[in-house]
Scaffold this active site. Structure first.
Site, PDB file in Angstrom:
ATOM      1  N   GLY A 132      25.823  11.423 -28.764  1.00 37.71           N
ATOM      2  CA  GLY A 132      25.203  11.968 -27.602  1.00 37.71           C
ATOM      3  C   GLY A 132      25.738  11.538 -26.323  1.00 37.71           C
ATOM      4  CB  ALA A 133      26.278   7.811 -25.555  1.00 35.65           C
TER       5      ALA A 133
ATOM      6  N   GLY B 205       0.921  -1.208   0.053  1.00 37.40           N
ATOM      7  CA  GLY B 205       0.025   0.129  -0.109  1.00 37.40           C
ATOM      8  C   GLY B 205       0.859   1.317   0.163  1.00 37.40           C
ATOM      9  N   GLY B 206       0.323   2.325   0.332  1.00 32.85           N
ATOM     10  CA  GLY B 206       1.112   3.537   0.634  1.00 32.85           C
ATOM     11  C   GLY B 206       2.149   3.714   1.447  1.00 32.85           C
TER      12      GLY B 206
END
Ligand code: HXC
Length: 512
Positions: free
Chosen positions: A406-407, A171-172
């Protein structure tokens, strides 16, 4: 009551707290292969160093017969101690008391040590084993969770926060560990999920076990939510002690120094044959890491998730460093969504806590494909770029082979304020590899095999080397592989006094 009677009362109260949920529940805990909350604390901290706080705190709930069920400590052991002599704060949830569920009082105990840890600048370690919000406490337990969440956020980047998941966490409740710096899990006995198998079945009609949905293997191999999975409680806590030795106590402190007999000028001739002559042949980047760091000691994080990038801690001349390295053995070491996310968060952790970053580069580029584009590689890849670019800690980079496109820029290049950028003679630093480049710029020659081969060779000669970048000062030096350790140690020593800041701002807006 006389003083003597009070002393006896104190003993009685201690004994009641230490009994937790009682012998039968402790027996069940052991039968499930789990240690109790107190046994775990004892395994984690230095012997005799733990000081418990709030041992006599009880919940204030009246409903559902709770007034008659008040167990001192209320399902969580909190306090402070030392790990190899350095201060840590710990909370350890006691599953034998209402399933370790979180009441208002339980949350207040956790918040108290988080506040103290912030005041003095020491890590918080959470040993999580809890059925979630104490159902009988109603909204007060939800409020308690939110108080913890808020502190997790405010403490982020100030003190290291570590979550060890040693039982249920659903859950939370998962969101507190999620906001801490590292999540470790114990195999078979721990799980993390937002909604359990029954709810999943009702909503999506999928049949799945707890283990498949949120067990340690799931989170360390598929989701990347958890950083490491351990065999059992004992191994987990021993390894956690080893892990803590790498971390500074807060963002005000420097990383710990551990004296080493490993010479900083140790030559490693075998590195000269590490990179194969064929550019398409893989090799194991872990070998390079092991051979250059102190005593071959590399504490790898997320070893089974996004294996095309390696992250973890090591030491150089006794000081902690964070390592980020492309792994040519997996997907040729390219960057993709998972590897970018994995490394970006690690870089940011190092930057928060003054840990120098050493980056080993062998990257052919970003992984192409619809799965990557639809999955938002643009945003995720940008995270790693952003993380390296904003980092102000010492940054030392070594390109062993490919650094394309870009790498190249992303992987802690000079242009992103890399302090010292080295390359081996085998490095190839260019917009793209020779084959792809020639197919684009000499498209008209494509039918002519001999011409293409000649062009490819020409491109390789001209661009697929470190010297063009070195001639522009983008690479500070081209070094012999055998000298790598010496050169990295020297660079890191030179950078010890580095001071660099970013422009004043409320906070940045990293692409999420
Ligand atoms: C009160 C709880 C409890 C809870 C367990 N117990 N969870 N008591 N509140 N949330 C108690 C049980 O009554 C039992 O008490 C003891 O703990 C052990 O539980 P068992 O069910 O016997 O153990 P086990 O079979 O191992 O199952 C563990 C479990 C299960 C899977 C955690 O107990 C369970 O599903 N609990 C409910 C989980 C849940 O729904 N929690 C709320 C989630 S929502 P006795 O006296 O018999 O020993 C949530 C929101 C957080 O957490 C929100 C944050 C924003």
């Amino acid at each position: 009551m006389s003083f003597q009677e009070r002393f006896e009362e104190l003993h009685r109260r201690h004994a009641a707290a230490e009994l937790g949920g009682g012998d039968e529940r402790v027996r069940r805990q052991h039968k499930a292969g789990k240690k109790t909350a107190r046994e775990r604390v004892d395994l984690l901290v230095d012997p005799g160093s733990f000081t418990e706080l709030d041992k006599f705190v009880v919940h204030q709930t009246q409903d559902f017969g709770m007034a008659e069920q008040r167990i001192p400590g209320d399902g969580v052991v909190t306090g402070y101690g030392t790990v190899n002599g350095r201060l840590v704060f710990v909370f350890s949830q006691d599953f034998t008391v209402f399933g370790g569920s979180l009441s208002e009082a339980h949350a207040e105990k956790i918040c108290k040590i988080m506040d103290q840890a912030m005041n003095v600048g020491a890590p918080v370690i959470g040993l999580n084993d809890s059925g979630g919000a104490r159902i009988q406490d109603g909204v007060a337990s939800l409020a308690g969770y939110a108080e913890v969440f808020e502190r997790n956020v405010l403490a982020s980047g100030v003190i290291p926060q570590i979550s060890m998941i040693m039982g249920p966490c659903a859950g939370g409740a998962v969101y507190s560990p999620a906001m801490t710096d590292f999540i470790f899990m114990v195999k078979d006995t721990s799980y993390l999920f937002v909604t359990g198998p029954e709810v999943v079945k009702t909503v999506t009609h999928e049949t799945v076990t707890q283990e498949e949905l949120g067990g340690a293997l799931t989170h360390t191999t598929r989701s990347g939510v958890a950083d490491l999975a351990f065999e059992n409680d004992v191994e987990a806590l021993i390894e956690l002690r080893r892990f803590m030795d790498f971390l500074p106590t807060s963002n005000r402190a420097q990383p710990p120094l551990r004296p080493t007999s490993d010479p900083s000028d140790r030559s490693e001739p075998s590195l000269e044959t590490l990179v194969p002559s064929s550019p398409n042949k893989p090799y194991d980047m872990k070998e390079l890491i092991a051979k250059v760091v102190d005593e071959r000691d590399f504490f790898e994080i997320q070893p089974d998730f996004a294996r095309n990038i390696l992250i973890g801690f090591a030491r150089m001349e006794g000081t902690t460093i964070g390592i980020v390295a492309n792994q040519p053995m997996v997907l040729a070491g390219c960057l993709d969504i998972d590897s970018s996310r994995k490394a970006a968060r690690f870089v940011r952790f190092c930057d928060c806590f003054n840990i120098p970053i050493v980056t080993f580069v062998d990257v052919p580029g970003f992984l192409p494909g619809t799965a990557q584009e639809y999955g938002a590689i643009i945003k995720h890849g940008a995270k790693l770029l952003f993380a390296f670019a904003e980092a102000t800690v010492p940054k030392v980079t070594l390109i062993t082979r490919k650094a394309y496109g870009g790498a190249y820029d992303v992987m802690s290049s000079k242009h992103l304020r890399g302090d010292i950028n080295f390359a081996w003679p085998s490095a190839e630093i260019a917009v793209m590899g020779p084959k792809g480049a020639v197919e684009i710029i000499f498209r008209t020659d494509l039918g002519d095999k001999a011409a293409i081969e000649a062009r490819t060779e020409e491109y390789r000669e001209k661009f697929a080397n470190p010297f063009v970048a070195a001639s522009r000062g983008f690479i500070d030096d081209v070094i012999l592989p055998r000298e790598t350790r010496r050169r990295l140690c020297r660079a890191l020593a030179m950078l010890r006094g580095k001071q660099l800041g970013n422009p004043p701002k409320k906070h940045d807006n990293i692409p999420l």
